[in-house]
Design a protein around this motif. Structure first.
Motif, PDB file in Angstrom:
ATOM      1  N   VAL A 173       0.805  -1.111   0.288  1.00  0.00           N
ATOM      2  CA  VAL A 173       0.003  -0.350  -0.285  1.00  0.00           C
ATOM      3  C   VAL A 173       0.863   1.264  -0.047  1.00  0.00           C
ATOM      4  O   VAL A 173       2.124   1.730   1.121  1.00  0.00           O
ATOM      5  CB  VAL A 173      -0.639   0.101   0.830  1.00  0.00           C
ATOM      6  N   ALA A 174       0.128   1.507  -0.848  1.00  0.00           N
ATOM      7  CA  ALA A 174       1.394   3.309  -0.791  1.00  0.00           C
ATOM      8  C   ALA A 174       1.231   3.877   0.627  1.00  0.00           C
ATOM      9  O   ALA A 174      -0.125   4.433   0.246  1.00  0.00           O
ATOM     10  CB  ALA A 174       0.729   4.165  -2.078  1.00  0.00           C
ATOM     11  N   VAL A 175       1.784   4.915   1.081  1.00  0.00           N
ATOM     12  CA  VAL A 175       1.264   5.453   2.303  1.00  0.00           C
ATOM     13  C   VAL A 175       1.160   7.005   2.283  1.00  0.00           C
ATOM     14  O   VAL A 175       0.852   7.082   3.337  1.00  0.00           O
ATOM     15  CB  VAL A 175       2.594   4.974   3.516  1.00  0.00           C
ATOM     16  N   LEU A 176       1.834   7.270   1.390  1.00  0.00           N
ATOM     17  CA  LEU A 176       1.594   8.797   0.789  1.00  0.00           C
ATOM     18  C   LEU A 176       1.636   9.250  -0.483  1.00  0.00           C
ATOM     19  O   LEU A 176       1.428   7.916  -1.534  1.00  0.00           O
ATOM     20  CB  LEU A 176       2.637   9.578   1.054  1.00  0.00           C
ATOM     21  N   ASP A 177       0.545   9.974  -0.993  1.00  0.00           N
ATOM     22  CA  ASP A 177      -0.062  10.515  -1.789  1.00  0.00           C
ATOM     23  C   ASP A 177       0.964  12.017  -2.296  1.00  0.00           C
ATOM     24  O   ASP A 177       0.079  13.057  -1.724  1.00  0.00           O
ATOM     25  CB  ASP A 177      -0.999  10.307  -1.773  1.00  0.00           C
ATOM     26  N   ASP A 178       1.919  11.979  -2.789  1.00  0.00           N
ATOM     27  CA  ASP A 178       2.365  12.904  -3.050  1.00  0.00           C
ATOM     28  C   ASP A 178       1.734  14.353  -4.016  1.00  0.00           C
ATOM     29  O   ASP A 178       1.774  13.809  -5.317  1.00  0.00           O
ATOM     30  CB  ASP A 178       4.365  12.772  -3.595  1.00  0.00           C
ATOM     31  N   LEU A 179       1.504  14.665  -3.670  1.00  0.00           N
ATOM     32  CA  LEU A 179       0.570  15.772  -4.738  1.00  0.00           C
ATOM     33  C   LEU A 179       1.261  17.033  -5.349  1.00  0.00           C
ATOM     34  O   LEU A 179       0.722  17.641  -6.143  1.00  0.00           O
ATOM     35  CB  LEU A 179      -1.072  16.195  -4.198  1.00  0.00           C
ATOM     36  N   ARG A 180       2.692  17.190  -4.916  1.00  0.00           N
ATOM     37  CA  ARG A 180       3.485  18.197  -5.680  1.00  0.00           C
ATOM     38  C   ARG A 180       3.773  18.137  -6.811  1.00  0.00           C
ATOM     39  O   ARG A 180       4.056  17.457  -7.153  1.00  0.00           O
ATOM     40  CB  ARG A 180       4.791  18.354  -4.904  1.00  0.00           C
ATOM     41  N   GLY A 181       3.583  19.980  -6.926  1.00  0.00           N
ATOM     42  CA  GLY A 181       3.831  19.701  -9.020  1.00  0.00           C
ATOM     43  C   GLY A 181       2.630  19.222  -9.139  1.00  0.00           C
ATOM     44  O   GLY A 181       2.807  19.754 -10.656  1.00  0.00           O
ATOM     45  N   THR A 182       1.683  19.130  -9.146  1.00  0.00           N
ATOM     46  CA  THR A 182       0.367  18.993  -9.287  1.00  0.00           C
ATOM     47  C   THR A 182      -0.352  20.201  -9.926  1.00  0.00           C
ATOM     48  O   THR A 182      -0.412  20.929  -9.118  1.00  0.00           O
ATOM     49  CB  THR A 182      -0.473  18.019  -9.009  1.00  0.00           C
ATOM     50  N   ALA A 183      -1.780  20.521  -9.987  1.00  0.00           N
ATOM     51  CA  ALA A 183      -2.364  21.506  -9.973  1.00  0.00           C
ATOM     52  C   ALA A 183      -3.774  21.162  -9.178  1.00  0.00           C
ATOM     53  O   ALA A 183      -4.105  20.161  -9.324  1.00  0.00           O
ATOM     54  CB  ALA A 183      -2.341  22.259 -11.192  1.00  0.00           C
ATOM     55  N   ASP A 184      -3.894  22.105  -8.185  1.00  0.00           N
ATOM     56  CA  ASP A 184      -5.699  22.167  -8.094  1.00  0.00           C
ATOM     57  C   ASP A 184      -6.994  22.424  -8.971  1.00  0.00           C
ATOM     58  O   ASP A 184      -5.995  22.815 -10.354  1.00  0.00           O
ATOM     59  CB  ASP A 184      -5.509  23.529  -6.570  1.00  0.00           C
ATOM     60  N   ALA A 185      -7.327  22.631  -8.794  1.00  0.00           N
ATOM     61  CA  ALA A 185      -9.040  22.935  -9.237  1.00  0.00           C
ATOM     62  C   ALA A 185      -9.237  23.485 -10.144  1.00  0.00           C
ATOM     63  O   ALA A 185     -10.007  23.906 -11.471  1.00  0.00           O
ATOM     64  CB  ALA A 185     -10.479  22.418  -9.141  1.00  0.00           C
ATOM     65  N   HIS A 186      -8.102  25.281  -9.308  1.00  0.00           N
ATOM     66  CA  HIS A 186      -7.790  26.302 -10.045  1.00  0.00           C
ATOM     67  C   HIS A 186      -7.250  26.178 -10.478  1.00  0.00           C
ATOM     68  O   HIS A 186      -6.859  27.642 -10.975  1.00  0.00           O
ATOM     69  CB  HIS A 186      -8.386  27.152  -9.045  1.00  0.00           C
ATOM     70  N   GLY A 187      -5.840  25.696 -11.013  1.00  0.00           N
ATOM     71  CA  GLY A 187      -4.988  25.767 -12.148  1.00  0.00           C
ATOM     72  C   GLY A 187      -3.781  25.832 -10.901  1.00  0.00           C
ATOM     73  O   GLY A 187      -2.251  25.830 -11.777  1.00  0.00           O
ATOM     74  N   ARG A 188      -3.584  26.352  -9.828  1.00  0.00           N
ATOM     75  CA  ARG A 188      -2.788  26.896  -9.434  1.00  0.00           C
ATOM     76  C   ARG A 188      -1.589  25.241  -8.346  1.00  0.00           C
ATOM     77  O   ARG A 188      -2.391  24.311  -8.064  1.00  0.00           O
ATOM     78  CB  ARG A 188      -3.025  27.455  -7.855  1.00  0.00           C
ATOM     79  N   ARG A 189      -0.298  25.899  -8.781  1.00  0.00           N
ATOM     80  CA  ARG A 189       0.554  24.127  -8.684  1.00  0.00           C
ATOM     81  C   ARG A 189       0.383  24.054  -7.218  1.00  0.00           C
ATOM     82  O   ARG A 189       0.342  24.907  -5.619  1.00  0.00           O
ATOM     83  CB  ARG A 189       1.812  25.063  -8.916  1.00  0.00           C
ATOM     84  N   LEU A 190       0.274  22.821  -6.516  1.00  0.00           N
ATOM     85  CA  LEU A 190       0.372  22.250  -4.981  1.00  0.00           C
ATOM     86  C   LEU A 190       2.009  22.256  -4.821  1.00  0.00           C
ATOM     87  O   LEU A 190       2.780  21.255  -5.572  1.00  0.00           O
ATOM     88  CB  LEU A 190      -0.118  21.241  -4.925  1.00  0.00           C
ATOM     89  N   ASP A 191       2.273  22.797  -3.645  1.00  0.00           N
ATOM     90  CA  ASP A 191       3.922  22.407  -3.526  1.00  0.00           C
ATOM     91  C   ASP A 191       4.118  21.823  -2.334  1.00  0.00           C
ATOM     92  O   ASP A 191       5.393  21.835  -1.999  1.00  0.00           O
ATOM     93  CB  ASP A 191       5.006  24.073  -3.494  1.00  0.00           C
ATOM     94  N   VAL A 192       3.103  21.803  -1.638  1.00  0.00           N
ATOM     95  CA  VAL A 192       4.008  21.541  -0.028  1.00  0.00           C
ATOM     96  C   VAL A 192       2.683  19.673   0.095  1.00  0.00           C
ATOM     97  O   VAL A 192       2.891  19.340   1.259  1.00  0.00           O
ATOM     98  CB  VAL A 192       3.568  22.470   0.572  1.00  0.00           C
ATOM     99  N   THR A 193       1.737  19.343  -0.727  1.00  0.00           N
ATOM    100  CA  THR A 193       1.107  19.031   0.008  1.00  0.00           C
ATOM    101  C   THR A 193       1.236  17.517  -0.331  1.00  0.00           C
ATOM    102  O   THR A 193       1.021  16.980  -1.745  1.00  0.00           O
ATOM    103  CB  THR A 193      -0.626  19.210  -1.391  1.00  0.00           C
ATOM    104  N   VAL A 194       1.001  16.718   0.646  1.00  0.00           N
ATOM    105  CA  VAL A 194       1.630  15.366   0.660  1.00  0.00           C
ATOM    106  C   VAL A 194       0.674  14.550   1.683  1.00  0.00           C
ATOM    107  O   VAL A 194       0.285  14.656   2.802  1.00  0.00           O
ATOM    108  CB  VAL A 194       2.780  15.258   0.907  1.00  0.00           C
ATOM    109  N   ALA A 195      -0.549  13.494   0.917  1.00  0.00           N
ATOM    110  CA  ALA A 195      -1.425  12.846   1.605  1.00  0.00           C
ATOM    111  C   ALA A 195      -1.037  12.475   2.557  1.00  0.00           C
ATOM    112  O   ALA A 195      -0.671  10.905   1.870  1.00  0.00           O
ATOM    113  CB  ALA A 195      -2.582  13.151   0.964  1.00  0.00           C
ATOM    114  N   ALA A 196      -1.492  12.000   3.740  1.00  0.00           N
ATOM    115  CA  ALA A 196      -0.966  10.961   4.700  1.00  0.00           C
ATOM    116  C   ALA A 196      -2.030   9.593   5.057  1.00  0.00           C
ATOM    117  O   ALA A 196      -2.915   9.180   5.615  1.00  0.00           O
ATOM    118  CB  ALA A 196      -0.859  11.150   5.882  1.00  0.00           C
ATOM    119  N   VAL A 197      -2.297   8.871   3.033  1.00  0.00           N
ATOM    120  CA  VAL A 197      -3.474   7.996   2.631  1.00  0.00           C
ATOM    121  C   VAL A 197      -3.269   6.989   4.083  1.00  0.00           C
ATOM    122  O   VAL A 197      -4.424   6.620   4.005  1.00  0.00           O
ATOM    123  CB  VAL A 197      -3.309   7.787   1.238  1.00  0.00           C
ATOM    124  N   ALA A 198      -2.558   6.428   4.381  1.00  0.00           N
ATOM    125  CA  ALA A 198      -2.274   5.378   5.406  1.00  0.00           C
ATOM    126  C   ALA A 198      -2.772   5.677   6.377  1.00  0.00           C
ATOM    127  O   ALA A 198      -3.259   4.780   6.923  1.00  0.00           O
ATOM    128  CB  ALA A 198      -0.910   4.745   4.841  1.00  0.00           C
TER     129      ALA A 198
END
Length: 306
Positions: A173-198
């Motif tokens: 199971v991936a314990v982290l979902d790294d969203l850095r470098g992706t864009a939010d719903a408004h097109g803004r770049r995500l720079d710090v968001t890493v979800a602790a999915v586990a």
């Protein structure tokens, strides 16, 4: 660019959580995989590809024989402690928040005296990630299904009242979902968001497992995108541990004050010693310069010199 494991737009977003019923008391040496499979029904009918099993650490510890005699629970906590983070006295004793042998920061080092025989305590699995890998491998081998396993335990949290479950062991199971470098719903770049999915999965599973219902294993369905290779580098709960260099709250407030106060006293003493040495050196110099020099011998009249 990191690739998020969160379903994209248009993907089905549905999470199903249910318990595997009928898991009784676990004892040292029990085959935990076989017991879980029996609870999953004939041919593991209750399980499917992509399911994640959240397994309470207590039954893993019991199966691994981590129940030890301890007439003094406080001594057991001390034995499992690597570093004291914070302590606080209360009418019933002292609460200790510590880092334990597994690298986890939690109250009482994770030593548990509930639901065990009198005069004994239960320690956490010695290596929760290894326990998860062994269980996941056994379940996959027996069923042919692509499953993930999380081993969970209950902890308190800084800044928040109450407790919740977190993942202390993980396999497949991936314990982290790294969203850095992706864009939010408004097109803004995500720079710090890493979800602790586990940890999020562990918390969701705890809602249905409960603390006293006797249901130590929950199945989560709908997160198959998080399930992968057992030995992948990003699939172990140890990845969730924050290293000391990035830990802004490494000690409690009282401990931080005590450390700072002690450091201040040491610095003041060192400064005083340095000043005393300087004063002593200066005094020696002054005394030396004040001493009269010996006057030259002037020959008396009538004497001759050779």
């Amino acid at each position: 660019m990191p690739v998020s494991q969160t379903p994209g737009p248009g993907a089905e977003s549905r999470l199903e959580v249910f318990v595997l019923p009928g898991i009784g008391e676990i004892r040292a040496g029990d085959d935990l995989a076989a017991i879980i499979l029996a609870a999953a029904g004939p041919d593991a009918a209750l399980l499917a590809d992509g399911d994640i099993l959240a397994v309470t650490s207590k039954i893993v510890s019991k199966a691994e024989g981590r129940q030890v005699a301890a007439t003094d629970r406080e001594q057991a906590i001390t034995d499992e402690t690597v570093r004291v983070v914070a302590t606080r006295a209360h009418p019933g004793g002292v609460t200790r928040i510590v880092e334990n042998r597994q690298g986890l920061v939690m109250a009482a080092a994770g030593v548990d005296a509930s639901n065990v025989e009198h005069g004994t305590v239960l320690l956490l699995p010695a290596d929760p990630d290894a326990s998860a890998r062994a269980l996941c491998s056994a379940l996959r081998s027996a069923t042919g299904l692509y499953l993930g396993v999380l081993i969970t335990d209950t902890v308190g949290r800084p800044w928040r009242d109450g407790q919740t479950d977190i993942a202390i062991g993980a396999a497949g199971v991936a314990v982290l979902d790294d969203l850095r470098g992706t864009a939010d719903a408004h097109g803004r770049r995500l720079d710090v968001t890493v979800a602790a999915v586990a940890d999020e999965i562990a918390g969701a599973a705890d809602l249905i497992k409960g603390k006293t219902s006797g249901n130590p294993v929950a199945v989560l369905r709908g997160l198959g995108q998080l399930v992968g290779a057992i030995d992948a580098e990003d699939r172990g709960a140890r990845r969730l541990l924050r290293d000391s260099a990035n830990d802004m709250f490494r000690v409690g407030s009282a401990e931080a004050y005590a450390e700072g106060y002690a450091a201040g006293l040491a610095a003041a003493a060192a400064t005083a010693d340095s000043a005393a040495i300087s004063d002593s050196a200066a005094e020696t110099t002054v005394v030396a310069s004040a001493e009269p020099t010996q006057a030259p011998q002037v020959p008396s009249r009538g004497t001759t010199t050779a």
